[in-house]
Design a protein around this motif. Structure first.
Motif, PDB file in Angstrom:
ATOM      1  N   THR A   1       0.446  -1.271  -0.226  1.00  0.00           N
ATOM      2  CA  THR A   1       0.181   0.135  -0.192  1.00  0.00           C
ATOM      3  C   THR A   1       1.079   1.292   0.046  1.00  0.00           C
TER       4      THR A   1
ATOM      5  N   ALA B   1      -7.677   1.144   3.437  1.00  0.00           N
ATOM      6  CA  ALA B   1      -6.958   0.809   2.472  1.00  0.00           C
ATOM      7  C   ALA B   1      -5.777  -0.197   2.654  1.00  0.00           C
ATOM      8  N   CYS B   2      -4.753  -0.355   3.659  1.00  0.00           N
ATOM      9  CA  CYS B   2      -3.451  -1.612   3.697  1.00  0.00           C
ATOM     10  C   CYS B   2      -4.581  -2.979   3.829  1.00  0.00           C
TER      11      CYS B   2
ATOM     12  N   ILE C   1      -7.375   1.728  -3.413  1.00  0.00           N
ATOM     13  CA  ILE C   1      -6.407   3.238  -2.993  1.00  0.00           C
ATOM     14  C   ILE C   1      -6.031   4.369  -3.893  1.00  0.00           C
TER      15      ILE C   1
END
Length: 111
Positions: A52, A93-94, A100
């Motif tokens: 990420t 997001a991770c 992303i």
């Protein structure tokens, strides 16, 4: 030796960053071309996943820009957990729950 420094940094950041095997996590950051200082900058804002962080970096964003974008995304939301895992766009997001591109767009960059 560099991998040991990376492991130490990830361990200091906490379980989320060290994962189940800190050596593997450290190698992942190295495999994504992060040195300890650069990885630390991403970890400091809560980005715990090397892939990420690499996507943000490759979009030519700095940790400060990504952090500000994440703050903009939750600004004004009554309950950020309705939109993002743990109420945090970066964690989300991770975790692969938020694209992303959503954060990149909030930073004012198009890919």
């Amino acid at each position: 030796m560099a991998n040991e420094y990376m492991q130490d940094m990830l361990t200091r950041q906490g379980d989320r960053f060290a994962g189940n095997n800190v050596a593997d996590e450290a190698q992942d950051w190295s495999d994504h071309d992060f040195g300890v200082d650069d990885a630390s900058d991403w970890c400091d804002i809560g980005v715990w996943d090397a892939a990420t962080a690499a996507e943000f970096r490759d979009a030519e964003l700095t940790p400060d820009q990504v952090d500000a974008a994440a703050e903009r995304l939750v600004e004004g939301l009554e309950d950020p957990t309705d939109e993002y895992t743990d109420g945090d766009p970066l964690y989300s997001a991770c975790n692969g729950d938020t694209p992303i591109e959503e954060i990149v767009a909030a930073a004012g960059v198009s890919r």
